[in-house]
Design a protein around this motif. Structure first.
Motif, short mmCIF file in Angstrom:
data_model
loop_
_atom_site.label_atom_id
_atom_site.label_comp_id
_atom_site.label_asym_id
_atom_site.label_seq_id
_atom_site.Cartn_x
_atom_site.Cartn_y
_atom_site.Cartn_z
N MET A 1 0.85 -1.19 0.00
CA MET A 1 0.00 0.00 0.00
C MET A 1 0.88 1.24 0.00
SD MET A 1 -1.47 0.55 3.88
CE MET A 1 -2.13 2.15 3.37
N ILE A 2 0.30 2.38 -0.37
CA ILE A 2 1.01 3.65 -0.33
C ILE A 2 0.08 4.74 0.21
CG2 ILE A 2 2.52 3.07 -2.27
CD1 ILE A 2 0.80 5.02 -3.96
N GLN A 3 0.69 5.82 0.67
CA GLN A 3 -0.04 7.00 1.11
C GLN A 3 0.59 8.23 0.46
OE1 GLN A 3 0.31 7.94 5.30
NE2 GLN A 3 -1.52 9.21 5.31
N ARG A 22 -4.27 10.65 -10.84
CA ARG A 22 -4.44 9.91 -12.10
C ARG A 22 -3.13 9.27 -12.54
NH1 ARG A 22 -7.20 14.89 -13.25
NH2 ARG A 22 -9.48 14.61 -13.21
N ARG A 23 -2.02 9.90 -12.23
CA ARG A 23 -0.71 9.40 -12.66
C ARG A 23 -0.11 8.39 -11.69
NH1 ARG A 23 2.04 15.22 -14.45
NH2 ARG A 23 0.85 15.49 -16.41
N GLU A 24 -0.75 8.20 -10.55
CA GLU A 24 -0.20 7.27 -9.56
C GLU A 24 -0.25 5.84 -10.10
OE1 GLU A 24 1.65 5.58 -6.84
OE2 GLU A 24 1.31 7.73 -6.49
N PRO A 25 0.90 5.14 -10.21
CA PRO A 25 0.94 3.81 -10.82
C PRO A 25 0.01 2.79 -10.16
CG PRO A 25 3.16 4.69 -10.58
CD PRO A 25 2.25 5.63 -9.86
N LEU A 26 -0.11 2.85 -8.84
CA LEU A 26 -0.92 1.84 -8.12
C LEU A 26 -2.41 2.15 -8.18
CD1 LEU A 26 -0.96 -0.70 -6.30
CD2 LEU A 26 -0.59 0.83 -4.33
N GLY A 32 -8.39 -1.17 -2.68
CA GLY A 32 -9.07 -0.18 -1.86
C GLY A 32 -8.50 1.20 -2.08
N LYS A 33 -9.37 2.22 -2.22
CA LYS A 33 -8.93 3.59 -2.50
C LYS A 33 -9.71 4.55 -1.61
CE LYS A 33 -8.60 2.13 -7.33
NZ LYS A 33 -9.11 2.33 -8.71
N PHE A 87 -5.03 7.08 0.33
CA PHE A 87 -4.63 5.76 0.80
C PHE A 87 -4.96 4.75 -0.30
CE2 PHE A 87 -5.40 8.23 4.55
CZ PHE A 87 -4.60 7.73 5.56
N LEU A 88 -3.96 4.03 -0.77
CA LEU A 88 -4.18 2.99 -1.79
C LEU A 88 -3.76 1.65 -1.20
CD1 LEU A 88 -2.83 4.76 -5.02
CD2 LEU A 88 -5.21 4.56 -4.23
N PHE A 89 -4.71 0.71 -1.16
CA PHE A 89 -4.48 -0.61 -0.60
C PHE A 89 -4.42 -1.63 -1.74
CE2 PHE A 89 -6.66 1.93 2.55
CZ PHE A 89 -5.97 1.67 3.72
N GLU A 90 -3.34 -2.40 -1.78
CA GLU A 90 -3.21 -3.38 -2.86
C GLU A 90 -4.22 -4.50 -2.75
OE1 GLU A 90 0.87 -4.50 -4.16
OE2 GLU A 90 1.51 -3.32 -2.41
N LYS A 91 -4.45 -5.00 -1.51
CA LYS A 91 -5.32 -6.16 -1.34
C LYS A 91 -6.43 -5.94 -0.32
CE LYS A 91 -1.58 -9.40 -2.49
NZ LYS A 91 -0.78 -10.57 -2.03
#
Length: 582
Positions: A1-3, A22-26, A32-33, A87-91
């Motif tokens: 995840m990233i913040q 929009r440009r954020e790779p993840l 989850g966003k 907050f971007l959650f991968e899983k």
């Protein structure tokens, strides 16, 4: 995840943020966003307007927002920008909900929320914010926490721009409420949360009882107008400056073993004080204060624990009362501990902080709450903490005020220790160490008042005067002590055994049948008869046993107990007699 956290001052900053998202790779692949918007009231309309197209473009982007509390005084300077954190959650996933409380209560919303989240798998934590400062979200917090005791609740009450009115607001991408509750549920098997509250305040002086309340106010403390507590101990007078002068001295109560602070924000002509969360009548509270060094030290320890957790994202909720106590750059220094752990953190402050887990804590003031998020596994312990170890205080250069606070803290501890010892003496028998007659009365009266069924027995040492006359009073005292030990070996820790006076003792057994108590009495009688009391020789006891009945009184219960003990002595002593009542 990233913040990713953005500082927003105008629409141009909002558009730049949208482009960065929009440009954020993840962003496209994230499960989850969440976009968490923490804004001064002056910027909320612009931010909500700019968020609308982003919400339409990305319907799977959850948006949660709240307004921040404005300055507490004319002298306080706060940042004028908003913080928006992605907050971007991968899983893992996030579920945002907002509830209109215009025609309902926080408790009823709690029921609706619990129904809505039923079936959500692997729920790890709940962010909570509420608007309308006069609406206490505590009933919601308590209801949800009771149903989900192991899930931490954290967040803040939305704040108003000024103390003159209430323009607090909670909002999502499509809805906004002046009186509402906003939640964000974080869930997933791979999600790990670190949630902790940081306090640092110390109770001063004795405890006081909240004796009368009204909605939003404490009317009296110790049967006196509530504001008099601040006048008497701190020379703070009611009036326009009451909040500025009293906010550094919160009222502390304990909930689930955790200190919870309440700060009055206004006083009235009748001596009452206004609070956003009002303690219940009968609650014990104490005044509190802190040294800025203590606040920094407790925050540093919290940040050290957080660093070991190795968060990938971080939310910090802090109280402006901490800022009030600190001067110069100390507030920035406190937050810098957490920035060094997680540079992309976001920070917020409202009219109250929220932290509750396992029935401890609640809606509070003067507290810092930090919540770390992580999806990946921690890679062992960090080789070095991200900030230097420093002494809590430089004792050679402490300000006079800090030395005075230290003096008050230590004398308060000594006073409380003395009061506790005196309290123990007041309810203990000095010879045997067990409860005395006063304590016995308190326990039995409480049991009868609460409608609890009890069985009681009374022990009388046969011919005890003969032991004193032939062996001396010192040997008689040893008989009393040894008898006490014998009985304590036969009863449960939860049972009460007390000295009634002289050679008489009473045992109280809650939710125990009279048949079981009779059997216990017989075991005690036999154990005493067989015990070697040394110089005193053979000792026997007579025991009376009875039980409480519905609508009983302590006088009626002891009248029956005396009657059955007299029967045991009249019919030959060294025996157990029983009187079944009701």
């Amino acid at each position: 995840m990233i913040q990713r956290t953005f500082s927003i001052r105008d629409a141009k900053d909002m558009r730049a943020m949208a482009m960065a998202i929009r440009r954020e790779p993840l962003f496209q692949s994230a499960e989850g966003k969440l976009l968490l918007c923490l804004t001064p009231g002056s910027l909320q309309e612009m931010i909500r307007k700019e968020l609308a197209p982003l919400s339409e473009e990305f319907p799977d982007l959850s948006i949660a927002g709240m307004t921040l509390l404005g300055p507490l005084s004319e002298e306080m300077k706060l940042p004028e920008d908003a913080q928006i954190s992605l907050f971007l959650f991968e899983k893992s996933r996030v579920r945002v909900s907002v509830y209109d409380c215009t025609d309902t209560t926080p408790s009823a919303v709690g029921d609706t929320f619990l129904s809505d989240v039923q079936g959500i798998p692997d729920l790890q934590g709940i962010f909570l914010s509420s608007a309308r400062q006069s609406m206490d979200p505590s009933p919601f917090v308590e209801k949800v926490s009771a149903a989900l005791p192991n899930v931490p609740l954290f967040g803040a009450q939305a704040g108003a721009s000024t103390s003159a009115g209430d323009d607090s607001l909670v909002f999502t991408g499509t809805k906004a409420f002046r009186k509402g509750i906003l939640t964000a549920c974080f869930y997933g098997k791979n999600l790990h949360l670190f949630a902790k509250s940081c306090f640092g305040w110390t109770s001063l002086g004795r405890s006081h009882e909240v004796t009368k309340t009204a909605p939003g106010r404490i009317l009296t403390i110790d049967q006196h107008p509530a504001a008099e507590l601040y006048t008497r101990y701190l020379h703070i007078l009611p009036g326009q400056k009451f909040y500025q002068n009293s906010c550094a001295f919160p009222l502390i109560e304990t909930i689930g073993g955790m200190p919870v602070a309440r700060v009055p924000y206004r006083s009235y002509d009748d001596g009452s004080i206004a609070l956003y969360q009002v303690p219940k009548e009968g609650t014990k509270v104490t005044l509190a204060y802190s040294k800025k060094g203590s606040l920094l030290a407790t925050s540093r320890e919290c940040a050290k624990d957080l660093a070991l957790f190795q968060p990938e994202a971080l939310l910090v909720i802090y109280c402006l009362n901490r800022v009030t106590l600190m001067t110069d750059q100390d507030p920035e220094e406190e937050l810098s501990f957490y920035e060094k752990v997680c540079p992309c953190l976001c920070c917020t402050h409202g009219s109250s902080e929220i932290y509750r887990k396992n029935d401890a804590g609640g809606v509070m003031n003067s507290t810092l709450v930090c919540v770390g998020f992580r999806e990946r596994q921690a890679k062992g312990s960090p080789k070095a903490l991200p900030f230097e170890e420093t002494a809590e205080d430089d004792w050679d250069s402490l300000p006079v005020t800090d030395r005075l606070v230290t003096f008050l803290e230590e004398t308060t501890k000594e006073l409380r220790g003395t009061i506790e010892r005196l309290g123990e003496i007041a309810v203990s028998d000095q010879l045997t160490g067990i409860a005395n007659r006063r304590k016995l009365h308190e326990v039995i009266e409480r049991d009868l008042d609460e409608g609890r069924s009890i069985s009681v027995l009374m022990i009388d040492i046969d011919f005890f005067k003969r032991i004193n006359d032939t062996c001396g009073h010192q040997e008689g005292d040893q008989v009393l002590i040894r008898l006490t030990h014998l009985v304590q070996e036969k009863i449960r820790k939860s049972d009460l055994f007390a000295r009634w006076g002289g050679e008489e003792f009473v045992g109280v057994f809650e939710e125990t049948s009279i048949e079981d108590t009779e059997a216990l009495a017989e075991r005690i009688r036999k154990a005493v008869e067989e015990y070697d009391f040394g110089k005193a020789g053979r000792v026997t006891v007579s025991i009376g046993v009875t039980n409480s009945c519905p609508e009983d009184t302590i006088d009626a219960l002891f009248a029956s107990l005396d009657e059955t003990l007299y029967e045991a002595k009249r019919t030959g002593r060294n025996r157990v007699c029983v009187l079944r009542r009701g």
